[in-house]
Design an enzyme around this catalytic site. Structure first.
Site, PDB file in Angstrom:
ATOM      1  N   TYR A 149      14.124 -84.057 -61.123  1.00 17.48           N
ATOM      2  CA  TYR A 149      15.592 -84.034 -60.482  1.00 17.48           C
ATOM      3  C   TYR A 149      17.131 -84.354 -60.658  1.00 17.48           C
ATOM      4  CZ  TYR A 149      13.082 -83.353 -56.075  1.00 17.48           C
ATOM      5  OH  TYR A 149      11.977 -83.050 -54.591  1.00 17.48           O
ATOM      6  N   LYS A 219       1.252 -89.537 -64.240  1.00 17.02           N
ATOM      7  CA  LYS A 219       0.377 -88.522 -64.826  1.00 17.02           C
ATOM      8  C   LYS A 219       0.301 -88.738 -66.206  1.00 17.02           C
ATOM      9  CE  LYS A 219      -1.968 -84.434 -64.175  1.00 17.02           C
ATOM     10  NZ  LYS A 219      -3.582 -84.622 -63.431  1.00 17.02           N
ATOM     11  N   ASP A 254      -3.300 -87.487 -59.743  1.00 17.82           N
ATOM     12  CA  ASP A 254      -3.682 -86.220 -58.723  1.00 17.82           C
ATOM     13  C   ASP A 254      -5.177 -87.684 -58.357  1.00 17.82           C
ATOM     14  OD1 ASP A 254      -4.516 -86.343 -61.479  1.00 17.82           O
ATOM     15  OD2 ASP A 254      -5.695 -84.519 -61.244  1.00 17.82           O
ATOM     16  N   ASP A 278       7.960 -87.833 -54.437  1.00 17.78           N
ATOM     17  CA  ASP A 278       8.165 -86.761 -53.231  1.00 17.78           C
ATOM     18  C   ASP A 278       6.502 -86.432 -52.715  1.00 17.78           C
ATOM     19  OD1 ASP A 278       9.611 -85.198 -51.528  1.00 17.78           O
ATOM     20  OD2 ASP A 278      10.454 -83.398 -53.220  1.00 17.78           O
TER      21      ASP A 278
END
Length: 390
Positions: A149, A219, A254, A278
């Site tokens: 972002y 991640k 995930d 998000d």
């Protein structure tokens, strides 16, 4: 009329009559924002017997600002949110073509509102796609100013993209770009300072709310220096400043998305990067009834600045039809009252909403899924909430 002031310890001093700038918003903003203000005014008046009140100051952004001033985000609007410390906004359009990529992102970046705060809980009476929505009770701290972002990217085929690839190839000896001539490129900045202030805010909240369990969602198994850095620096905050106060763990993004469906009760406060946040916040909102009842805030605790907002879009297809659900901006206003320290009025609104939902009263988008649903228009739902205030 009085402004909020900030002490040297970054504590808000809130007068009994407080000035609050607001942006009505585009599309359904013209319906949900006045409904929110009507309910909040009633709750504050009833709770405090007229001793406290909000003086609403309209400022402009989005389509209404462009029509009035020829710009989507006037400088006076940004200045008002900075000067008055606390404000609220309805949904804003995304300008077509060049210029500002996102008005929401521009406000967050311009005011350095580094925390996107998204509490997720279920209200009895609301239909959910999961068996046990009551087990979902999390607060997401999403980093608001870094990651993708930050908006650092170059279009495929552009001169900037070609030059960037040449740098990668010649200076950095990168050989893993498979189709360089047709690739767009983006840069994902993640800093130690940005991470630590976000995780520190999450930990302070966890301690204050007696939810002393913070999970770092990342991640880092793939992006070892950006998201992996977030994990590393986040744990340093837990070990250095909050040892013995907060139990900290981490989860690959995930895996978290799966776990949050299978065992949501295992999580309390989530600290994560911008893109992960998000995904995570909207997925969690879906479990408790959808983004239409998901509140949000953008905060810089040290500067004492906060903008509370509807988390959904402008819904132009139903604008002007008295169908819009005002719950997202209403619950964001509840967060604003809590931020001001007016917890009694915040509780009054939440309890009124719970009573309405249990009795089947809601806007049509929610009522149609309720066993005893009684659909109301936007204005009528606001009136029902006011009638339910104790």
């Amino acid at each position: 009329m009085s402004k909020i002031t900030l002490t040297s310890e970054s504590v808000l001093h809130v007068p009994d009559t407080v000035d609050v700038p607001f942006i009505t918003g585009d599309g359904i903003g013209a319906e949900i924002t006045p409904a929110m203000m009507k309910v909040i005014d009633a709750a504050v008046s009833k709770t405090y017997g007229g001793q406290r009140s909000i003086h609403w100051l309209e400022v402009f952004a989005g389509g209404r600002a462009f029509e009035k001033f020829g710009t989507y985000l006037p400088e006076d609007t940004v200045k008002a949110f900075a000067d008055y410390h606390v404000g609220i906004k309805g949904p804003l359009m995304t300008p077509v073509g060049g210029g500002i990529r996102s008005l929401n992102v521009a406000l967050r970046q311009g005011l350095d509102l580094y925390v996107c705060l998204r509490p997720i809980r279920w209200f009895k009476g609301i239909d959910s796609p999961v068996k046990h929505p009551e087990r979902v009770n999390m607060v997401v701290f999403r980093e608001n100013t870094e990651d993708i972002y930050a908006g650092i990217e170059w279009e495929a085929g552009s001169e900037e993209a070609r030059r960037f690839f040449d740098f990668l190839k010649q200076e950095m000896h990168v050989t893993k770009v498979r189709f360089p001539n047709s690739s767009a490129f983006g840069v994902k900045p993640v800093s130690e300072e940005g991470t630590k202030r976000l995780v520190s805010a999450a930990c302070r909240y966890a301690v204050a709310q007696n939810m002393p369990h913070v999970t770092l969602v990342h991640k880092g198994n793939i992006m070892k220096f950006t998201e992996g850095g977030f994990k590393k620096w986040g744990y340093e905050v837990g070990e250095d400043a909050f040892a013995g106060k907060v139990r900290m763990d981490d989860c690959i993004a995930d895996a978290f998305l799966q776990n949050a469906l299978l065992k949501p009760e295992a999580y309390d406060v989530i600290a994560t990067l911008n893109l992960n946040g998000d995904y995570v916040s909207d997925m969690l909102a879906a479990q408790v009834g959808g983004i239409g009842i998901a509140p949000g805030a953008n905060i810089n605790y040290e500067a004492g600045r906060a903008i509370f907002e509807a988390t959904h879009g402008t819904a132009p297809d139903i604008a002007g039809e008295n169908k819009a659900n005002p719950c997202s901006i209403l619950l964001s206003a509840v967060m604003m009252l809590q931020h001001l320290g007016w917890n009694e009025a915040a509780d009054a609104v939440t309890q009124a909403m719970e009573r309405c939902f249990e009795e089947g009263y809601a806007t049509a988008d929610l009522a149609k899924f309720m066993e005893n649903g009684k659909p109301l228009g936007t204005k009528e739902f606001a009136d029902a909430l006011i009638a339910s205030l104790l």
